[in-house]
Write a protein that holds these residues in place. Structure first.
Motif, PDB file in Angstrom:
ATOM      1  N   ALA A   1      -8.438  10.144  -2.067  1.00 39.63           N
ATOM      2  CA  ALA A   1      -8.455  10.738  -3.405  1.00 39.63           C
ATOM      3  C   ALA A   1      -7.053  11.077  -3.880  1.00 39.63           C
ATOM      4  O   ALA A   1      -6.689  10.830  -5.038  1.00 39.63           O
ATOM      5  N   SER A   2      -6.221  11.621  -2.973  1.00 37.10           N
ATOM      6  CA  SER A   2      -4.863  12.013  -3.333  1.00 37.10           C
ATOM      7  C   SER A   2      -4.003  10.801  -3.694  1.00 37.10           C
ATOM      8  O   SER A   2      -3.284  10.810  -4.705  1.00 37.10           O
ATOM      9  N   ILE A   3      -4.073   9.738  -2.893  1.00 40.47           N
ATOM     10  CA  ILE A   3      -3.245   8.556  -3.145  1.00 40.47           C
ATOM     11  C   ILE A   3      -3.674   7.865  -4.430  1.00 40.47           C
ATOM     12  O   ILE A   3      -2.828   7.400  -5.214  1.00 40.47           O
ATOM     13  N   ALA A   4      -4.970   7.789  -4.683  1.00 41.68           N
ATOM     14  CA  ALA A   4      -5.451   7.186  -5.934  1.00 41.68           C
ATOM     15  C   ALA A   4      -4.902   7.952  -7.138  1.00 41.68           C
ATOM     16  O   ALA A   4      -4.554   7.350  -8.169  1.00 41.68           O
ATOM     17  N   MET A   5      -4.802   9.274  -7.019  1.00 43.24           N
ATOM     18  CA  MET A   5      -4.232  10.082  -8.099  1.00 43.24           C
ATOM     19  C   MET A   5      -2.740   9.838  -8.242  1.00 43.24           C
ATOM     20  O   MET A   5      -2.225   9.605  -9.342  1.00 43.24           O
ATOM     21  N   GLU A   6      -2.016   9.886  -7.122  1.00 46.91           N
ATOM     22  CA  GLU A   6      -0.560   9.768  -7.178  1.00 46.91           C
ATOM     23  C   GLU A   6      -0.109   8.422  -7.744  1.00 46.91           C
ATOM     24  O   GLU A   6       0.914   8.341  -8.424  1.00 46.91           O
ATOM     25  N   GLN A   7      -0.886   7.372  -7.481  1.00 46.75           N
ATOM     26  CA  GLN A   7      -0.512   6.037  -7.956  1.00 46.75           C
ATOM     27  C   GLN A   7      -0.704   5.861  -9.461  1.00 46.75           C
ATOM     28  O   GLN A   7      -0.155   4.932 -10.051  1.00 46.75           O
TER      29      GLN A   7
ATOM     30  N   ALA B   1      -6.510   7.681  10.032  1.00 44.64           N
ATOM     31  CA  ALA B   1      -7.384   7.889   8.873  1.00 44.64           C
ATOM     32  C   ALA B   1      -6.563   8.100   7.605  1.00 44.64           C
ATOM     33  O   ALA B   1      -6.897   7.576   6.531  1.00 44.64           O
ATOM     34  N   GLN B   2      -5.462   8.841   7.720  1.00 50.09           N
ATOM     35  CA  GLN B   2      -4.579   9.039   6.567  1.00 50.09           C
ATOM     36  C   GLN B   2      -3.949   7.717   6.131  1.00 50.09           C
ATOM     37  O   GLN B   2      -3.819   7.434   4.932  1.00 50.09           O
ATOM     38  N   ALA B   3      -3.552   6.893   7.103  1.00 50.98           N
ATOM     39  CA  ALA B   3      -2.951   5.598   6.773  1.00 50.98           C
ATOM     40  C   ALA B   3      -3.951   4.691   6.068  1.00 50.98           C
ATOM     41  O   ALA B   3      -3.595   3.936   5.152  1.00 50.98           O
ATOM     42  N   LEU B   4      -5.219   4.766   6.479  1.00 49.77           N
ATOM     43  CA  LEU B   4      -6.248   3.977   5.796  1.00 49.77           C
ATOM     44  C   LEU B   4      -6.362   4.401   4.336  1.00 49.77           C
ATOM     45  O   LEU B   4      -6.514   3.556   3.441  1.00 49.77           O
ATOM     46  N   GLY B   5      -6.256   5.693   4.074  1.00 51.08           N
ATOM     47  CA  GLY B   5      -6.263   6.178   2.692  1.00 51.08           C
ATOM     48  C   GLY B   5      -5.070   5.665   1.912  1.00 51.08           C
ATOM     49  O   GLY B   5      -5.187   5.300   0.732  1.00 51.08           O
ATOM     50  N   ARG B   6      -3.885   5.605   2.572  1.00 52.30           N
ATOM     51  CA  ARG B   6      -2.694   5.083   1.890  1.00 52.30           C
ATOM     52  C   ARG B   6      -2.806   3.586   1.611  1.00 52.30           C
ATOM     53  O   ARG B   6      -2.205   3.086   0.666  1.00 52.30           O
ATOM     54  N   MET B   7      -3.575   2.876   2.440  1.00 50.29           N
ATOM     55  CA  MET B   7      -3.785   1.450   2.197  1.00 50.29           C
ATOM     56  C   MET B   7      -4.712   1.207   1.015  1.00 50.29           C
ATOM     57  O   MET B   7      -4.453   0.368   0.151  1.00 50.29           O
ATOM     58  N   LEU B   8      -5.806   1.956   0.982  1.00 48.44           N
ATOM     59  CA  LEU B   8      -6.843   1.706  -0.025  1.00 48.44           C
ATOM     60  C   LEU B   8      -6.541   2.391  -1.356  1.00 48.44           C
ATOM     61  O   LEU B   8      -6.917   1.879  -2.419  1.00 48.44           O
ATOM     62  N   GLY B   9      -5.851   3.545  -1.308  1.00 47.95           N
ATOM     63  CA  GLY B   9      -5.650   4.345  -2.505  1.00 47.95           C
ATOM     64  C   GLY B   9      -4.978   3.626  -3.659  1.00 47.95           C
ATOM     65  O   GLY B   9      -5.473   3.675  -4.796  1.00 47.95           O
ATOM     66  N   PRO B  10      -3.850   2.923  -3.436  1.00 50.47           N
ATOM     67  CA  PRO B  10      -3.193   2.247  -4.563  1.00 50.47           C
ATOM     68  C   PRO B  10      -4.075   1.192  -5.222  1.00 50.47           C
ATOM     69  O   PRO B  10      -4.099   1.076  -6.455  1.00 50.47           O
ATOM     70  N   VAL B  11      -4.802   0.428  -4.418  1.00 47.91           N
ATOM     71  CA  VAL B  11      -5.666  -0.623  -4.971  1.00 47.91           C
ATOM     72  C   VAL B  11      -6.808  -0.007  -5.762  1.00 47.91           C
ATOM     73  O   VAL B  11      -7.101  -0.412  -6.896  1.00 47.91           O
ATOM     74  N   VAL B  12      -7.470   1.000  -5.179  1.00 48.73           N
ATOM     75  CA  VAL B  12      -8.595   1.644  -5.849  1.00 48.73           C
ATOM     76  C   VAL B  12      -8.142   2.341  -7.126  1.00 48.73           C
ATOM     77  O   VAL B  12      -8.749   2.170  -8.198  1.00 48.73           O
ATOM     78  N   GLY B  13      -7.065   3.112  -7.037  1.00 49.75           N
ATOM     79  CA  GLY B  13      -6.605   3.884  -8.191  1.00 49.75           C
ATOM     80  C   GLY B  13      -6.198   3.009  -9.356  1.00 49.75           C
ATOM     81  O   GLY B  13      -6.647   3.218 -10.490  1.00 49.75           O
ATOM     82  N   THR B  14      -5.347   2.018  -9.092  1.00 56.63           N
ATOM     83  CA  THR B  14      -4.862   1.177 -10.196  1.00 56.63           C
ATOM     84  C   THR B  14      -5.962   0.293 -10.753  1.00 56.63           C
ATOM     85  O   THR B  14      -6.004   0.023 -11.965  1.00 56.63           O
ATOM     86  N   SER B  15      -6.866  -0.167  -9.895  1.00 56.81           N
ATOM     87  CA  SER B  15      -7.976  -0.993 -10.389  1.00 56.81           C
ATOM     88  C   SER B  15      -8.877  -0.191 -11.314  1.00 56.81           C
ATOM     89  O   SER B  15      -9.268  -0.661 -12.394  1.00 56.81           O
ATOM     90  N   LEU B  16      -9.223   1.028 -10.916  1.00 53.84           N
ATOM     91  CA  LEU B  16     -10.081   1.864 -11.752  1.00 53.84           C
ATOM     92  C   LEU B  16      -9.390   2.243 -13.052  1.00 53.84           C
ATOM     93  O   LEU B  16     -10.023   2.311 -14.105  1.00 53.84           O
ATOM     94  N   TYR B  17      -8.076   2.470 -12.992  1.00 52.10           N
ATOM     95  CA  TYR B  17      -7.342   2.834 -14.210  1.00 52.10           C
ATOM     96  C   TYR B  17      -7.390   1.702 -15.226  1.00 52.10           C
ATOM     97  O   TYR B  17      -7.366   1.946 -16.439  1.00 52.10           O
ATOM     98  N   GLY B  18      -7.446   0.481 -14.743  1.00 47.53           N
ATOM     99  CA  GLY B  18      -7.540  -0.657 -15.645  1.00 47.53           C
ATOM    100  C   GLY B  18      -8.808  -0.644 -16.475  1.00 47.53           C
ATOM    101  O   GLY B  18      -8.826  -1.168 -17.596  1.00 47.53           O
ATOM    102  N   PHE B  19      -9.874  -0.029 -15.979  1.00 42.41           N
ATOM    103  CA  PHE B  19     -11.128   0.074 -16.734  1.00 42.41           C
ATOM    104  C   PHE B  19     -11.100   1.260 -17.685  1.00 42.41           C
ATOM    105  O   PHE B  19     -11.548   1.166 -18.824  1.00 42.41           O
TER     106      PHE B  19
END
Length: 394
Positions: A225-231, A345-363
């Motif tokens: 959640a944090s990485i998706a926000m920061e991106q 687990a934190q690294a997995l969040g850093r991997m997925l967060g940028p993709v999830v955050g920017t993709s959702l922002y596109g919508f």
């Protein structure tokens, strides 16, 4: 004589500072070398991937050979990877390397950096568990969070300042700082795990262990959640407030500094003062995080957007609560492994967060924060439904 806790604080602060110095210059440097935005993204994804793969391994190794050798190996490997990155980038400037050859060399250096840097945080957490009585772990783990936060606050500012002398200067500074950090650790930091306390074979603790699996899932939710926000938060400020690119950089920079300072004050001072147990910190922290993400969904102005970030900064109290709960859930011989799994687990969040955050922002600009709010909301419900979670006696 300086206490080991203070030495550990300086060690982690230096490590995070050296990494975050690069945040402002990676994009401009890549463009000068003719690399695309996607390739820059792969640098960060590859770095996080290696941390995800190897963090638990380093934690296990620290149980066998001791904390200090693994900490030194992580810091020195980090330094070597950054010197390599600077060398390959310089060869790119000289036109010796270009195109996919340059990208492959730079990516290799980032993968190497992720592989070795994944040893630093879990080993530091395990070291702290070694030297801290169980009843004091919540307060002392907050010190590591404060070191992390201070490194993230000061690093980008130093990187931006050094960039005036050339974009490779911050890279060389980071590598040199890591060498000094290794020298500091080698000379000043005592080993926390005596030979008789070490295990001949690493503990078999895994993701599926029921003692820690729910806590790891909560940690993944918080970080994702944090990485998706920061991106995406810079895009949100620009679009919601109608700012120019220059205004956006200044406005978001100010807001993120406020966010970072609140997080450091909460973890470095407030948590250590109130001495709440892990479950109380985790419960209140998750609730504040939920309010902060909901605030970003609806905030119409700079004041409300920044107030939402302040709530997220206050919610960072969940981090030391979670880290302490993970540490208290296992035996003293499993501290390195649980810290490694938590870092993975934190690294997995850093991997997925940028993709999830920017993709959702596109919508829709609101969607990344709706996603983060839903993720934290589910984590909070899951947490409240399990009264035994994070309620171990300290």
């Amino acid at each position: 004589m300086v206490k080991p806790l203070s030495l550990l604080f300086l060690t982690l602060f230096n490590s995070i500072l050296g990494l975050s110095v690069l945040f402002p210059i990676l994009g401009p440097l890549a463009r000068e070398l003719g690399l695309s935005e996607v390739q820059v993204g792969l640098f960060s994804t590859g770095y996080a991937l290696m941390q995800f793969i190897l963090a638990a391994y380093w934690g296990r190794r620290s149980e066998v050979v001791g904390r200090k050798p693994i900490l030194l190996m992580g810091i020195l490997g980090f330094a070597a990877s950054f010197f390599l990155f600077a060398l390959f980038a310089w060869l790119g400037y000289q036109q010796v390397l270009s195109g996919w050859g340059l990208f492959a060399c730079l990516l290799f250096s980032r993968l190497l950096g992720g592989a070795f840097s994944s040893a630093t945080l879990p080993t530091a957490q395990a070291y702290l568990a070694d030297i801290t009585p169980r009843e004091q772990r919540t307060q002392n783990f907050a010190v590591l969070g404060a070191a992390f936060g201070l490194g993230v606050i000061f690093g980008p500012a130093i990187g931006a300042g050094l960039a005036h002398f050339g974009l490779l200067v911050p890279v060389v500074f980071s590598a040199s700082l890591a060498l000094l950090n290794a020298l500091f650790v080698g000379l000043a930091l005592p080993e926390s795990r005596r030979p008789l306390e070490r295990t001949p074979t690493p503990p078999s603790l895994s993701w599926t262990d029921p003692r820690i699996r729910p806590l790891l899932l909560i940690g993944l939710s918080i970080n994702l959640a944090s990485i998706a926000m920061e991106q995406t938060v810079a895009f949100l400020y620009q679009d919601r407030l109608g700012l120019t690119p220059a205004q956006t950089a200044q406005t978001v920079g100010l807001a993120l500094v406020i966010f970072g300072i609140v997080g450091v004050l909460v973890q470095g001072f407030w948590v250590r003062t109130v001495r709440w147990p892990p479950r109380a910190l985790l419960g209140l922290g998750l609730a504040l995080l939920l309010l902060g993400y909901l605030g970003l969904v609806f905030a119409p102005s700079f004041a409300w957007l920044t107030a939402s970030l302040v709530l997220l900064g206050l919610g960072s109290m969940a981090t030391p609560g979670l880290t302490a709960a993970q540490s208290l859930a296992v035996s003293d011989d499993e501290q390195g492994v649980v810290a490694g799994l938590s870092s993975a687990a934190q690294a997995l969040g850093r991997m997925l967060g940028p993709v999830v955050g920017t993709s959702l922002y596109g919508f829709s600009p609101a969607y990344p924060y709706v996603f983060s709010a839903m993720l934290i909301g589910l984590a909070l419900l899951f947490f409240l439904a399990r009264p035994q979670l994070a309620s171990q006696r300290e």
